[in-house]
Write a protein that holds these residues in place. Structure first.
Motif, PDB file in Angstrom:
ATOM      1  N   GLY A  34      66.160 -44.038 -60.160  1.00  0.00           N
ATOM      2  CA  GLY A  34      66.139 -43.735 -61.587  1.00  0.00           C
ATOM      3  C   GLY A  34      64.796 -43.971 -62.247  1.00  0.00           C
ATOM      4  N   GLY A  35      63.703 -43.854 -61.476  1.00  0.00           N
ATOM      5  CA  GLY A  35      62.378 -44.001 -62.057  1.00  0.00           C
ATOM      6  C   GLY A  35      61.774 -45.383 -61.938  1.00  0.00           C
ATOM      7  N   PHE A  36      62.506 -46.338 -61.340  1.00  0.00           N
ATOM      8  CA  PHE A  36      62.011 -47.705 -61.171  1.00  0.00           C
ATOM      9  C   PHE A  36      62.282 -48.152 -59.740  1.00  0.00           C
ATOM     10  CE2 PHE A  36      63.162 -47.085 -65.586  1.00  0.00           C
ATOM     11  CZ  PHE A  36      62.030 -47.527 -66.257  1.00  0.00           C
ATOM     12  N   HIS A  37      61.446 -49.065 -59.235  1.00  0.00           N
ATOM     13  CA  HIS A  37      61.548 -49.459 -57.840  1.00  0.00           C
ATOM     14  C   HIS A  37      62.924 -50.045 -57.536  1.00  0.00           C
ATOM     15  CE1 HIS A  37      60.567 -51.205 -53.937  1.00  0.00           C
ATOM     16  NE2 HIS A  37      59.527 -50.383 -53.931  1.00  0.00           N
ATOM     17  N   GLY A  38      63.465 -49.648 -56.383  1.00  0.00           N
ATOM     18  CA  GLY A  38      64.814 -50.065 -56.019  1.00  0.00           C
ATOM     19  C   GLY A  38      64.986 -51.543 -55.817  1.00  0.00           C
ATOM     20  N   SER A  39      63.899 -52.284 -55.624  1.00  0.00           N
ATOM     21  CA  SER A  39      64.008 -53.727 -55.388  1.00  0.00           C
ATOM     22  C   SER A  39      64.166 -54.536 -56.666  1.00  0.00           C
ATOM     23  CB  SER A  39      62.775 -54.223 -54.636  1.00  0.00           C
ATOM     24  OG  SER A  39      61.599 -54.066 -55.429  1.00  0.00           O
ATOM     25  N   LEU A  40      64.002 -53.901 -57.819  1.00  0.00           N
ATOM     26  CA  LEU A  40      64.112 -54.631 -59.085  1.00  0.00           C
ATOM     27  C   LEU A  40      65.568 -55.024 -59.352  1.00  0.00           C
ATOM     28  CD1 LEU A  40      61.788 -52.525 -61.428  1.00  0.00           C
ATOM     29  CD2 LEU A  40      61.290 -54.725 -60.366  1.00  0.00           C
ATOM     30  N   PRO A  41      65.790 -56.223 -59.904  1.00  0.00           N
ATOM     31  CA  PRO A  41      67.175 -56.609 -60.223  1.00  0.00           C
ATOM     32  C   PRO A  41      67.754 -55.712 -61.305  1.00  0.00           C
ATOM     33  CG  PRO A  41      65.615 -58.178 -61.155  1.00  0.00           C
ATOM     34  CD  PRO A  41      64.825 -57.264 -60.280  1.00  0.00           C
ATOM     35  N   ALA A  42      69.040 -55.415 -61.168  1.00  0.00           N
ATOM     36  CA  ALA A  42      69.726 -54.585 -62.157  1.00  0.00           C
ATOM     37  C   ALA A  42      70.708 -55.404 -62.991  1.00  0.00           C
ATOM     38  CB  ALA A  42      70.452 -53.426 -61.469  1.00  0.00           C
ATOM     39  N   PHE A  43      71.527 -56.222 -62.314  1.00  0.00           N
ATOM     40  CA  PHE A  43      72.516 -57.051 -63.005  1.00  0.00           C
ATOM     41  C   PHE A  43      72.553 -58.426 -62.340  1.00  0.00           C
ATOM     42  CE2 PHE A  43      73.779 -52.738 -63.919  1.00  0.00           C
ATOM     43  CZ  PHE A  43      74.100 -52.786 -65.265  1.00  0.00           C
ATOM     44  N   VAL A  44      72.689 -59.454 -63.172  1.00  0.00           N
ATOM     45  CA  VAL A  44      72.680 -60.849 -62.710  1.00  0.00           C
ATOM     46  C   VAL A  44      73.901 -61.553 -63.283  1.00  0.00           C
ATOM     47  CG1 VAL A  44      71.386 -63.014 -62.652  1.00  0.00           C
ATOM     48  CG2 VAL A  44      70.152 -60.828 -62.722  1.00  0.00           C
ATOM     49  N   ASP A  45      74.599 -62.319 -62.462  1.00  0.00           N
ATOM     50  CA  ASP A  45      75.722 -63.118 -62.927  1.00  0.00           C
ATOM     51  C   ASP A  45      75.188 -64.393 -63.576  1.00  0.00           C
ATOM     52  OD1 ASP A  45      78.582 -63.966 -63.024  1.00  0.00           O
ATOM     53  OD2 ASP A  45      77.869 -65.493 -61.623  1.00  0.00           O
ATOM     54  N   GLY A  49      73.943 -66.955 -60.908  1.00  0.00           N
ATOM     55  CA  GLY A  49      72.625 -66.429 -60.580  1.00  0.00           C
ATOM     56  C   GLY A  49      72.652 -65.337 -59.528  1.00  0.00           C
ATOM     57  N   ALA A  50      73.827 -65.017 -58.975  1.00  0.00           N
ATOM     58  CA  ALA A  50      73.941 -63.912 -58.016  1.00  0.00           C
ATOM     59  C   ALA A  50      73.502 -62.623 -58.686  1.00  0.00           C
ATOM     60  CB  ALA A  50      75.378 -63.790 -57.521  1.00  0.00           C
ATOM     61  N   SER A  51      72.800 -61.760 -57.929  1.00  0.00           N
ATOM     62  CA  SER A  51      72.277 -60.541 -58.537  1.00  0.00           C
ATOM     63  C   SER A  51      72.383 -59.366 -57.588  1.00  0.00           C
ATOM     64  CB  SER A  51      70.811 -60.746 -58.948  1.00  0.00           C
ATOM     65  OG  SER A  51      69.997 -60.924 -57.808  1.00  0.00           O
ATOM     66  N   ALA A 171      77.715 -59.992 -53.281  1.00  0.00           N
ATOM     67  CA  ALA A 171      76.451 -59.888 -54.016  1.00  0.00           C
ATOM     68  C   ALA A 171      75.504 -61.029 -53.650  1.00  0.00           C
ATOM     69  CB  ALA A 171      76.718 -59.899 -55.522  1.00  0.00           C
ATOM     70  N   GLY A 172      75.768 -61.712 -52.537  1.00  0.00           N
ATOM     71  CA  GLY A 172      74.922 -62.833 -52.145  1.00  0.00           C
ATOM     72  C   GLY A 172      75.188 -64.087 -52.925  1.00  0.00           C
ATOM     73  N   GLY A 173      76.315 -64.128 -53.644  1.00  0.00           N
ATOM     74  CA  GLY A 173      76.641 -65.280 -54.471  1.00  0.00           C
ATOM     75  C   GLY A 173      77.605 -66.226 -53.790  1.00  0.00           C
ATOM     76  N   PRO A 174      78.132 -67.184 -54.527  1.00  0.00           N
ATOM     77  CA  PRO A 174      79.000 -68.210 -53.943  1.00  0.00           C
ATOM     78  C   PRO A 174      80.400 -67.698 -53.620  1.00  0.00           C
ATOM     79  CG  PRO A 174      78.842 -68.509 -56.309  1.00  0.00           C
ATOM     80  CD  PRO A 174      77.878 -67.416 -55.963  1.00  0.00           C
ATOM     81  N   LYS A 175      81.013 -68.366 -52.666  1.00  0.00           N
ATOM     82  CA  LYS A 175      82.396 -68.089 -52.312  1.00  0.00           C
ATOM     83  C   LYS A 175      83.311 -68.732 -53.337  1.00  0.00           C
ATOM     84  CE  LYS A 175      85.826 -68.854 -48.668  1.00  0.00           C
ATOM     85  NZ  LYS A 175      86.093 -69.439 -47.318  1.00  0.00           N
ATOM     86  N   SER A 176      84.430 -68.073 -53.614  1.00  0.00           N
ATOM     87  CA  SER A 176      85.414 -68.636 -54.528  1.00  0.00           C
ATOM     88  C   SER A 176      86.789 -68.466 -53.907  1.00  0.00           C
ATOM     89  CB  SER A 176      85.369 -67.917 -55.882  1.00  0.00           C
ATOM     90  OG  SER A 176      86.314 -68.462 -56.781  1.00  0.00           O
TER      91      SER A 176
END
Length: 594
Positions: A34-45, A49-51, A171-176
């Motif tokens: 979408g016009g920006f580098h794919g490695s940039l964060p889009a959404f963060v919990d 802090g999972a993103s 998303a690489g975040g914690p287990k629940s």
């Protein structure tokens, strides 16, 4: 007499005819999304802090869409044009499941208030034609009860539910730990490892006018109505808002997402617009003053979309003095009018903590669910000199200020009139309700907002009233008729009417009920009246969502004032509320809406 049609001072933008998915994710150069580098964060919990990055979001969206189309439980409900309902508070799963539902898999998506009762949810489920439901773990009880109320057998009902759990390992975040109530049900994660669509469903050309979202709005009268928002509506809003919205810088700005994603304001402005600007969104589950301030400090938030009651928190809550909010430079308000005194209070307090210097913009915009939503924005440069204004009309739109219902007479310069709007952000129509559509949209395409506005000589608009009686509590629409219908089901209430009173302290309107007791001889003393009204308030809380609670109070009266035709004379009740305010019965923080 010729109509006075206003246009924007900003040149029109090119109008695209494509899907929202293509608009947001299409590559414009090697390695970008979408016009920006794919490695940039889009959404963060916010909590963990999972993103998820832009490229991860694209992969997850296409994978989930594939899972919907191929899993044996969901494939029967996953054909292009089918409707999926989301019933969940904000979470990191929202941007993953909304895009494939409504775009990549070609499905329509209806967004339900996460505070709805089973009865309220059942109405939207049936009216929208939804089959699949995505719900949070805490929403499972209401969801199951709703499906039972709809007459759906348990085994069939269980196969329609997809759970958005709290486990964020995807998303690489914690287990629940899994909620025992969700055992045996399909989860979002179950659909992420089945494969991946090669490309999204396409909605090019005329197909861009296919329905994308079904957000429910009360309009100005009657039951909530499903607003058919198309791909064209949403892509047009994304493009025209860029012309006036304060510029967000990729890799610099971070937006805090506290608006509920099920509301069109949150859906368009948090799930779509920041992504189109390369700006990450920190997702907060629900608004809490302390968590809000803590997130600003932790993630160095620079911008936040909010509603006036949140600005009240910034003006008064002690948490503001306990956290570093100096990174904030933009507060953008919507969903309800914003007064100059509140703006000045917020700026004074926050800038004082920065030694009286620094950049802080507090501005606002205007729109409705039916306009996808934004039609006006108060630009940064005018935020201080035009406080209280909703700003100027956005490009590609037309406006009128009309004095009569038929649109034959336009208001003179500087005089109030009902705001009518026309353009490609205006909804396709109300689902299953051609009568309401006909009443709201004229044959030549003008949408009647129901809001009374004034346009000054510089082209800035001010909302001064509402043509109908819809109550707005903290940005949520509360139809008085709906609350009256609920009250009339109480065995001891013979008649009822609901109006709005204004809470100065909370910067919002509150529903206030006037009721007639079915047995007046039972409430002859002040204590009896108080006990009864308290019991009714408690009873109502079991019948409606939280934003519809009768926070403005309940008053017993002898008779509801009505016209000869039986119409409730709300102006007489507003006058009564004014008298109650003058006597100090409502408290200093309230004032009647006249």
């Amino acid at each position: 007499m010729a109509s006075q049609v206003y246009t924007s001072h900003i040149p029109n933008c090119p109008i695209l005819t494509t899907s929202v998915f293509t608009r947001l994710f299409a590559s414009r150069a090697s390695g970008d999304i979408g016009g920006f580098h794919g490695s940039l964060p889009a959404f963060v919990d916010a909590a963990s802090g999972a993103s998820i990055t832009r490229s991860q979001l694209l992969h997850l969206a296409l994978s989930f869409a594939y899972g919907l189309s191929h899993h044996p439980y969901t494939s029967r409900f996953g054909r292009r044009g089918d409707v999926v309902l989301i019933y969940s508070p904000n979470c990191l799963a929202w941007p993953v499941v909304v895009c494939p539902h409504s775009v990549a898999a070609g499905l329509r998506c209806t967004l339900a208030n996460s505070a709805y009762t089973s009865h309220e949810l059942a109405y939207q489920y049936k009216d929208s034609g939804a089959k699949l439901i995505l719900t949070s773990e805490e929403g499972l009880g209401v969801t199951r009860q709703m499906l039972a109320e709809c007459g759906i057998a348990k085994d069939d009902a269980e196969g329609r539910i997809i759970v958005l759990g709290k486990d964020l390992r995807w998303a690489g975040g914690p287990k629940s730990p899994q909620n025992p109530a969700s055992a045996g049900l399909l989860s979002m994660e179950d659909l992420l490892n089945k494969g991946k669509l090669e490309q999204e469903e396409m909605f090019e050309g005329a197909l861009a006018n296919e329905t994308l979202y079904l957000c429910y709005s009360s309009g100005t009268t009657g039951k909530p109505k499903g607003v058919e928002t198309t791909h064209q509506n949403m892509t047009t809003v994304l493009d025209i808002v860029e012309s006036t919205f304060p510029p967000l810088k990729s890799e610099v700005d971070v937006m805090l997402g506290i608006l509920p994603f099920y509301h069109i304001y949150g859906a368009a402005k948090l799930l779509h617009f920041p992504f189109s600007q390369g700006c990450p969104v920190v997702v907060q589950t629900r608004f809490d003053p302390v968590q809000f301030c803590a997130s600003i400090e932790k993630y160095r938030i620079t911008a936040s979309l909010l509603v006036p009651p949140v600005l009240v928190v910034l003006a008064r809550h002690p948490a503001v003095d306990q956290y570093d909010l100096s990174s904030l430079w933009l507060l953008f308000s919507g969903a309800a009018p914003l007064g100059d005194s509140l703006v000045n209070s917020v700026k004074t307090r926050l800038l004082a903590r920065r030694g009286g210097s620094g950049n802080l913009v507090v501005t606002q915009g205007y729109g409705l669910t039916e306009t996808s939503p934004t039609t006006h924005i108060l630009a940064m440069a005018d935020a201080d000199c035009k406080i209280g204004s909703i700003g100027t009309l956005l490009p590609n739109l037309e406006a009128r200020l009309v004095e009569d219902d038929e649109g034959r007479v336009d208001a003179r310069q500087g005089q109030p009139g009902e705001l009518w709007l026309r353009g490609k952000t205006v909804m396709k129509g109300y689902l299953n309700n051609p009568t309401a559509t006909k009443d709201a949209i004229t044959p030549d395409g003008w949408f009647k907002t129901g809001d009374i506005a004034v346009r000054d000589v510089d082209g800035y608009y001010y909302i001064v009233d509402r043509r109908k009686e819809l109550i707005k509590y903290k940005g949520f629409q509360v139809p008085p008729a709906e609350l009256e219908n609920v009250l009339l089901t109480h065995p001891d209430i013979a008649d009822a009417a609901v109006i709005a009173i204004e809470s100065v302290q909370e910067a919002t309107e509150l529903p206030r009920a006037y009721i007639v007791h079915a047995h007046p001889d039972k409430v002859t003393t002040a204590k009896a009246k108080l006990d009864f009204t308290n019991s009714v308030a408690k009873w109502m809380e079991s019948k409606v969502a939280r934003h519809k609670y009768l926070r403005g109070g309940i008053v017993i009266i002898d008779a509801v004032p009505k016209s000869a035709a039986g119409k409730i004379l709300r102006r007489e009740l507003r006058e009564l509320a004014k008298q109650e305010t003058a006597r100090g019965e409502l408290g200093r923080e309230f004032k009647a809406k006249l």
